[in-house]
Design an enzyme around this catalytic site. Structure first.
Site, short mmCIF file in Angstrom:
data_model
loop_
_atom_site.label_atom_id
_atom_site.label_comp_id
_atom_site.label_asym_id
_atom_site.label_seq_id
_atom_site.Cartn_x
_atom_site.Cartn_y
_atom_site.Cartn_z
N TYR A 1 99.77 -92.90 1.83
CA TYR A 1 98.37 -92.69 1.45
C TYR A 1 98.18 -92.96 -0.03
O TYR A 1 97.24 -93.64 -0.45
CB TYR A 1 97.97 -91.26 1.80
CG TYR A 1 96.52 -90.94 1.56
CD1 TYR A 1 95.54 -91.40 2.43
CD2 TYR A 1 96.13 -90.17 0.47
CE1 TYR A 1 94.20 -91.09 2.23
CE2 TYR A 1 94.80 -89.87 0.25
CZ TYR A 1 93.83 -90.33 1.13
OH TYR A 1 92.51 -90.04 0.92
N SER B 1 90.73 -91.67 -4.28
CA SER B 1 91.30 -90.33 -4.19
C SER B 1 92.02 -90.00 -5.48
O SER B 1 92.65 -90.88 -6.10
CB SER B 1 92.28 -90.22 -3.02
OG SER B 1 92.99 -88.99 -3.05
#
Length: 270
Positions: A181, A168
């Site tokens: 995250y 990501s």
């Protein structure tokens, strides 16, 4: 200058159909017959990638935690169902991971490509219980390690293969209120870079693909909100990342792509 608009229904999938000049130095490598595992392959990026690869002739094993999502994914691949195997399995359970790799051995006779994609969203430790953030780490990081370990043993036997880790851009941007995250995706970046160096002389390629904001079930936005953001160029559709995966898979052996970052035209930190 007029800003471009994006329409999900009008997108043209590339899928290696472009004509190339007669003097072009290489043709993209074919993926027909390649044996692929996609973790988290029942929704979002994993599901779109599975559909694209299977439609181009790859033999694909997908798995996810929920039977309904698995059945929905398999239904979208009905036209190539002879090349698709689906399981319910959880990357946080070692026995499940073993079962996934045993199944691809039995069904397809081995593995050529692992696509590590399974993941769950998370916010900040301010709002999470220890059980909650441990579950995120088990899924988003340890699940990648467990699958890569089993993939490597198979790829080394045949002296070739690929591992593609879906990370990501949050590993770079490190947006606020998503520190759990971000921690896992930053770890995936380091893991990918280190593993790539380790196996680079074994004809095993490790690629990290880092998407920006992409429509997926783990997002807080509703499907309607996602469609609006996609139309404004603020969010990618999952097919964009599937195309990126395909591009990395079809490069010639002498071309190595360690990192590919893909973001919406108007990426915003939310």
């Amino acid at each position: 200058m007029k800003e471009p608009t994006f329409n999900r229904e009008d997108e043209t999938m590339l899928t290696l159909t472009h004509h190339r000049p007669d003097a072009w130095k290489y043709e993209p490598a074919t993926i027909a017959g390649k044996r692929v595992i996609i973790t988290g392959g029942t929704t979002g990026i994993g599901r779109s990638t599975a559909l694209l690869l299977a439609s181009l002739g790859a033999k694909v094993l997908i798995f996810g935690r929920h039977e309904r999502e698995l059945n929905d994914a398999i239904e979208t691949m009905r036209d190539c169902e002879d090349r698709v195997v689906g399981l319910t399995a959880d990357v946080t359970r070692e026995a499940d991971v073993d079962r996934v790799f045993q199944t691809i051995d039995q069904q397809f006779g081995g593995l050529d490509i692992l696509i590590n994609n399974a993941g769950i969203g998370a916010g900040s430790i301010d709002d999470a219980s220890p059980d909650a953030y441990r579950q995120v780490i088990e899924t988003n990081l340890i699940g990648y390690l467990a699958c890569a370990q089993r993939a490597l043993s198979r790829l080394r036997e045949q002296h070739a293969g690929r591992i593609i880790n879906i990370g990501s851009l949050s590993a770079k941007g490190q947006g606020p209120d998503s520190d759990i995250y971000v921690a896992t995706k930053t770890a995936i970046r380091g893991f990918s870079e280190s593993l790539a160096r380790k196996v680079q002389n074994e004809d095993i390629y490790v690629t990290l693909i880092e998407p920006g904001s992409t429509g997926a079930d783990i997002n807080p936005e509703s499907p309607e909100e996602e469609r609006k953001l996609e139309s404004q160029g603020e969010m990618l559709v999952s097919e964009c990342i599937a195309e990126a995966v395909l591009w990395c898979m079809t490069q010639p052996r002498y071309c190595y792509v360690p990192l590919l970052q893909v973001q919406p035209l108007h990426e915003k930190v939310r």
